[in-house]
Scaffold this active site. Structure first.
Site, mmCIF file in Angstrom:
data_model
loop_
_atom_site.group_PDB
_atom_site.id
_atom_site.type_symbol
_atom_site.label_atom_id
_atom_site.label_comp_id
_atom_site.label_asym_id
_atom_site.label_seq_id
_atom_site.Cartn_x
_atom_site.Cartn_y
_atom_site.Cartn_z
ATOM 1 N N GLY A 198 34.733 -10.770 -51.991
ATOM 2 C CA GLY A 198 34.162 -10.206 -53.209
ATOM 3 C C GLY A 198 34.670 -8.835 -53.600
ATOM 4 O O GLY A 198 34.579 -8.435 -54.757
ATOM 5 N N ASP A 199 35.223 -8.073 -52.626
ATOM 6 C CA ASP A 199 35.733 -6.724 -52.912
ATOM 7 C C ASP A 199 36.958 -6.480 -52.033
ATOM 8 O O ASP A 199 37.059 -5.466 -51.353
ATOM 9 C CB ASP A 199 34.647 -5.683 -52.647
ATOM 10 C CG ASP A 199 35.016 -4.296 -53.155
ATOM 11 O OD1 ASP A 199 35.862 -4.193 -54.061
ATOM 12 O OD2 ASP A 199 34.456 -3.303 -52.643
ATOM 13 N N PHE A 200 37.875 -7.436 -52.063
ATOM 14 C CA PHE A 200 38.989 -7.422 -51.116
ATOM 15 C C PHE A 200 40.165 -6.635 -51.660
ATOM 16 O O PHE A 200 40.747 -6.998 -52.685
ATOM 17 C CB PHE A 200 39.410 -8.858 -50.783
ATOM 18 C CG PHE A 200 40.350 -8.940 -49.612
ATOM 19 C CD1 PHE A 200 39.880 -8.861 -48.321
ATOM 20 C CD2 PHE A 200 41.711 -9.069 -49.823
ATOM 21 C CE1 PHE A 200 40.741 -8.921 -47.235
ATOM 22 C CE2 PHE A 200 42.595 -9.128 -48.747
ATOM 23 C CZ PHE A 200 42.103 -9.055 -47.448
#
Length: 302
Positions: A198-200
């Protein structure tokens, strides 16, 4: 030991979360101290360059094991961080040792907090990142608690549509319309969902002892892998923007990422554009004009 929030944390929480953030910051030292005592942790130092909405304290457990105490704000993006880490069980991600999810408190294995993939040259960093993110794309458990990409982006899209009408977004309206249309197309034809970070991006992959590189700080969702690559596609954006031929370089990066991870390049382009526009307009809404305009410029290249 001084447990006051680091300056970076205090600045971002106050700017992004308003009064609720200021109240949380006031209560934070006491909350951290309470968990140090309750979980019998010995603090070594506060990691000043830690999270934007979480305080990171390097600690040792009662048996001397080095660990990290992370105390963060709980919101819809962070509420299931513990569940994702537990599901991965240390495979490709930092290992969760203990958690109080309702309070946003996690005890994790200690990684090298100051050594991320950003310490590597971009080609090597992208190669390592691709290997890590593939390990994270596993089927979610039955009855999982994670929001879907479709639901999360529907909520983001609704807010984006409202912000489109504000004066600060006047120059971005065509891009906003394109982003919203792409979101509709992508969610109507999504492939089989997997668990996503999700926040890579490079900054969320740290060097470790157990494995060379491990992901941290997920904001988990279930959905298609192309969504998870959207931040990676615009990693090191200031450097990308400063080089000649930025537009062509951005498009080559999207194509290369899609090829290396067997993702449809048009779906990656679409999610990269949507996420850049949504984030860019959000930055404009909180006064971050420089960051916002750079993200919108990236979106225009795609």
């Amino acid at each position: 030991m001084d447990l006051e929030p680091p300056e970076r944390l205090a600045r971002t929480v106050a700017a992004w979360e308003g009064e609720a953030g200021r109240v949380w910051l006031t209560e934070l030292p006491g909350r951290v101290a309470g968990y140090l005592e309750r979980w019998q942790l010995t603090p070594e130092r506060v990691f000043a360059a830690g999270g934007q909405i979480s305080m990171i304290v390097l600690v040792r457990a009662v048996d001397g094991t080095p660990a990290v105490l992370k105390v963060g704000m709980v919101n819809q993006e962070t509420a299931q961080e513990h569940a994702a880490l537990a599901h991965w069980g240390g495979r490709g991600a930092v290992r969760l040792l203990r958690a109080d999810p309702a309070q946003g408190v996690l005890l994790e294995e200690r990684l090298r907090a100051d050594v991320s993939l950003r310490s590597l040259a971009e080609p090597k960093a992208m190669l390592e990142a691709a290997g890590i993110v593939q390990r994270l794309w596993v089927p979610p458990a039955e009855g999982h608690p994670f929001a879907s990409v479709a639901d999360r982006t529907a909520a983001l899209g609704a807010v984006l549509r409202q912000r489109r009408e504000q004066e600060f977004a006047a120059d971005a309206r065509d891009l906003v319309d394109e982003a919203l249309a792409l979101r509709e197309e992508l969610t109507a034809s999504a492939p089989e969902p997997v668990l996503l970070h999700g926040d890579f991006h490079h900054g969320n992959v740290l060097s470790g002892e157990r494995m060379p590189w491990l992901a941290i700080d997920p904001k988990p969702l279930v959905g298609e892998p192309a969504y998870d690559l959207a931040w990676l596609a615009r990693d090191r954006l200031p450097t990308l923007a400063a080089q000649p031929g930025s537009r062509a370089a951005a498009r080559r990066r999207v194509a290369k990422l899609a090829s290396s991870l067997e993702v449809d390049p048009e779906r990656l382009r679409g999610w990269a554009l949507f996420r850049a526009v949504e984030a860019g307009v959000w930055y404009l809404s909180v006064g971050g004009r420089e960051d916002g305009e750079l993200l919108l410029e990236f979106a225009s290249w795609l």
